[in-house]
Every structure is written in structure tokens, then in C-alpha cells.
Write an enzyme that holds these catalytic residues in place. Structure first.
Site, PDB file in Angstrom:
ATOM      1  N   TYR A 179      70.150 121.981  11.321  1.00 27.52           N
ATOM      2  CA  TYR A 179      70.581 121.659  12.681  1.00 27.52           C
ATOM      3  C   TYR A 179      71.928 120.957  12.605  1.00 27.52           C
ATOM      4  O   TYR A 179      72.145 120.103  11.735  1.00 27.52           O
ATOM      5  CB  TYR A 179      69.578 120.733  13.376  1.00 27.52           C
ATOM      6  CG  TYR A 179      68.299 121.396  13.817  1.00 27.52           C
ATOM      7  CD1 TYR A 179      68.301 122.398  14.775  1.00 27.52           C
ATOM      8  CD2 TYR A 179      67.078 121.007  13.278  1.00 27.52           C
ATOM      9  CE1 TYR A 179      67.125 123.016  15.186  1.00 27.52           C
ATOM     10  CE2 TYR A 179      65.890 121.609  13.674  1.00 27.52           C
ATOM     11  CZ  TYR A 179      65.922 122.613  14.636  1.00 27.52           C
ATOM     12  OH  TYR A 179      64.753 123.215  15.030  1.00 27.52           O
TER      13      TYR A 179
ATOM     14  N   ASP B  12      70.488 115.163  21.624  1.00 25.21           N
ATOM     15  CA  ASP B  12      71.152 115.827  20.497  1.00 25.21           C
ATOM     16  C   ASP B  12      72.420 116.537  20.932  1.00 25.21           C
ATOM     17  O   ASP B  12      73.342 116.722  20.137  1.00 25.21           O
ATOM     18  CB  ASP B  12      70.200 116.858  19.855  1.00 25.21           C
ATOM     19  CG  ASP B  12      69.333 116.241  18.771  1.00 25.21           C
ATOM     20  OD1 ASP B  12      69.786 115.281  18.133  1.00 25.21           O
ATOM     21  OD2 ASP B  12      68.210 116.726  18.565  1.00 25.21           O
TER      22      ASP B  12
END
Length: 371
Positions: A94, A270
Site C-alpha cells: 500500500y 489514508d
């Protein structure tokens, strides 16, 4: 291919890039895997489990980064890790680059080939490598929000499910995608008063058909958003624009109009967060207060349930890891347009348009780089 798995060093991150079972699959395909000592401790996988799967154990992350052709992680590389990346080395993890200019700059300077889980697509336009963590985070958002509502944690002192004779807490979920759907499932299961806001007619119809009378489904206008948020005990931010910074849908002014002790959980943190007052927090200090509203903005929520999260993540990341290892990154991406969509940075170029647009870089089409 020589594949490296470093121990995650982000605050309270207990997940690991590869399980012992995934390591065994890679080794069965003829690859070598080196795992940093204690990397799997957070999921109950000790070094012996990785050795039994065929991996080597490294004492330091430096050894991993110095030798591996592909680094497999969970969270974005921290500054000390980015400094160890080298040109042409594959980073598969990620990234969430749009709200993170420092990371983006470092990855560009490294020359590494950076493939982001969160922008890999599927034939239906979904984000299959993001989906399992979105499911976990959506379910955790209500769990975390319920705890934050307790008076001892700064909340209003509201039990989401209520009790006979006392009305339940009001939960408002902004966004009806994977996160929002899973948050709604949890909130409905607790017998809370649930409202889901979205602008996609297909999503609204799907939510309405699924939840029927157990949750209200509302088209998200500015007026509807303000009305619902102002009266909520718990607001879950669950919006996503793939690869791009999240829109700030809830302003500071609107936060100031909420009930004292109400809670907001920003699952979009995020990607920068969808509340104007959001700033990333950690599991060590998960909440803070703005205008008497408790904010829970942990950027790696699924890390708290590391075993469930790691196995769910490996179920979807392993097939692509095998494709990259078996064929090399260029052929793997050329053969699979959806995996190509995961390429965010390579050889000093930004290859994902939303990241380039948000951070002011020139966009290099991944097809051009492959050619």
C-alpha cells in the site's frame, strides 16, 4: 526472483507482507524468500514457521533491502525504508501517495518500481486489493466509534444499541461503498439508528434493497449531509476516489455544530481524510478532540486485528506477487491491465494520473514506460 519481507515499522502495525503459507507458494514456484526476524510475530507466525515454509531469516531490514529484487510489505515505506530502496527494485505494498508528498518525492528519487495495492483494479472496476482491508476497516469503524462514545473516552456516553425505553445512538455513514456497507452492517447489527449517505443511484438502490427498513438511505446533498451530521452520535467517513486525495466533505464549521461528545471516525484518513479537522493518528494515541467532537483517525486501523487482516490481504495480493515474480514486472503488467493500474511510480516517473494531478507532477503513462 529474490523476494524480501521486512518487519513493518509503522506505529502499532502488526501485519506482515507474506504469511508462511504465501512464502511456501512462492518457493514452490522456484523463488527465494528472505524474511526479517520477528516479521510475523504480530500474526502468531514465528521465524520457525517461515523456515519450515522454506524462507531464509534476516537479522536486519538492511539485509532485506540490500538483497531482494522485490520488497513485499503492507504499509507504505517509512523514511528509513525509502532511503534503502534502489533503482529498479520492485516495491509491492500500500502506498496512498496523493496526500503524502514526502513519500512520493522519496520514491521518485529512489528509481524503484512502486506498485500500489490500492489502485490495482478488476474487470468490474473494483479495487480487489483494497477491498478486504476496507471490509475490515468498515467493521472496525463502528467498533472503534462505539468505544469512543463512552464517557471515559471523551464521548457523549451513548450506547449505540440503546436499551428498552431508551432510544439507540444515531450513526451516520458518509459513503455507501465497501467501507460504508460494512460499517452499516455492524451498526445495524448493534441495533443503532443508521443512515447512509451516497450520491451513486446504483449504490443507493443496492443499499436500500439490502438493508430495507433497518437503515435509512439518503441521497447526499449539502443540506442532507449537514442535517444528518449535526444530529449524529457517530459519523463514519467512508468516501474514496481511487488513488486521489479524499474530498473534505465535512467542514470545520460543520464539526463545530455537532453535538458535544459526538464521535467521527475517518476511514479515509489514508487518503488525507474526508473531515476538514482530520489528522492521522496511531493506535497508541487514536483520538483527539476538536470543538468537543472526538476524532478517531487511525491510518492503519486493520493493523489492530493483524491476523485476520494479513490473511485476508494475502488472499488477494499473492496471485499478483506470483505473476510479478514468475514473469518479471514488465511482462506481468503488460499481460494484466488491472495490475498495470497499480503502478504509481517507476524509474523517477509518476505513472498514476490522480497522484500526478494532486501533487503537481508530470504524468507518465505506464504503457509508455513499458514500451
Amino acid at each position: 526472483m529474490f523476494i524480501g519481507v521486512p518487519k513493518e515499522i509503522k506505529n502499532h502495525e502488526y501485519r506482515v507482507g507474506l504469511t508462511p503459507e504465501s512464502v511456501a507458494e512462492l518457493i514452490a514456484n522456484g523463488h527465494n524468500v528472505i524474511v526479517e526476524t520477528y516479521a510475523g510475530a504480530g500474526i502468531g507466525a514465528d521465524d520457525d514457521a517461515y523456515i519450515a515454509a522454506g524462507a531464509e531469516i534476516a537479522e536486519t531490514a538492511d539485509e532485506i533491502f540490500a538483497n531482494a529484487e522485490m520488497i513485499v510489505k503492507v504499509k507504505e515505506p517509512q523514511a528509513v525504508e525509502r532511503a534503502m530502496l534502489r533503482e529498479g527494485q520492485i516495491l509491492y505494498t500500500y502506498l496512498h501517495l496523493a496526500p503524502d508528498p514526502e513519500q512520493t518525492k522519496d520514491l521518485i528519487n529512489s528509481g524503484a518500481v512502486c506498485i500500489a495495492y490500492e489502485t490495482v483494479t478488476d474487470r468490474n472496476g473494483g479495487l480487489p486489493l483494497l477491498k478486504p482491508m476496507s471490509q475490515v476497516a468498515g467493521r472496525m469503524s463502528v467498533q472503534a466509534g462505539a468505544a469512543a462514545l463512552e464517557k471515559a473516552h471523551g464521548g457523549r456516553g451513548v450506547l449505540l444499541g440503546g436499551v428498552p425505553g431508551v432510544k439507540p445512538g444515531k450513526v451516520v455513514i458518509i459513503g455507501g461503498g465497501v467501507v460504508g456497507f460494512n460499517a452499516a452492517q455492524m451498526a445495524v447489527g448493534l441495533h443503532a439508528d443508521v443512515t447512509i449517505l451516497d450520491r451513486n443511484p446504483e449504490a443507493l438502490e443496492k443499499l436500500e434493497n439490502h438493508f430495507e427498513a433497518s437503515a435509512k438511505v439518503v441521497y447526499s446533498t449539502k443540506a442532507a449531509l449537514e442535517d444528518e451530521v449535526c444530529n449524529a452520535d457517530l459519523v463514519v467517513g467512508a468516501v474514496l476516489i481511487p488513488g486521489a486525495a479524499a474530498p473534505k466533505l465535512v467542514t470545520r464549521e460543520l464539526i463545530s455544530k455537532m453535538q458535544p461528545g459526538a464521535v467521527v471516525v475517518d476511514v479515509a484518513i489514508d487518503q488525507g481524510g474526508c473531515f476538514e479537522t482530520s489528522k492521522a493518528t496511531t493506535h497508541a494515541e487514536p483520538t483527539y478532540v476538536v470543538d468537543d467532537v472526538v476524532h478517531y483517525c487511525v491510518a492503519n486501523m486493520p493493523g489492530a486485528v493483524a491476523r485476520t487482516s494479513t490473511y485476508a490481504l494475502n488472499n488477494v495480493t499473492l496471485p499478483h506477487a506470483l505473476a510479478i515474480a514468475n514473469n518479471g514486472w514488465k511482462k506481468a503488467l503488460s499481460d494484466n491491465r488491472h495490475l498495470m493500474n497499480g503502478l504509481n511510480v517507476a524509474f523517477g516517473q509518476v505513472t498514476y494520473k490522480a497522484v500526478a494531478d494532486d501533487l503537481g507532477y508530470e504524468f507518465k503513462a505506464p504503457e509508455d514506460l513499458l514500451n
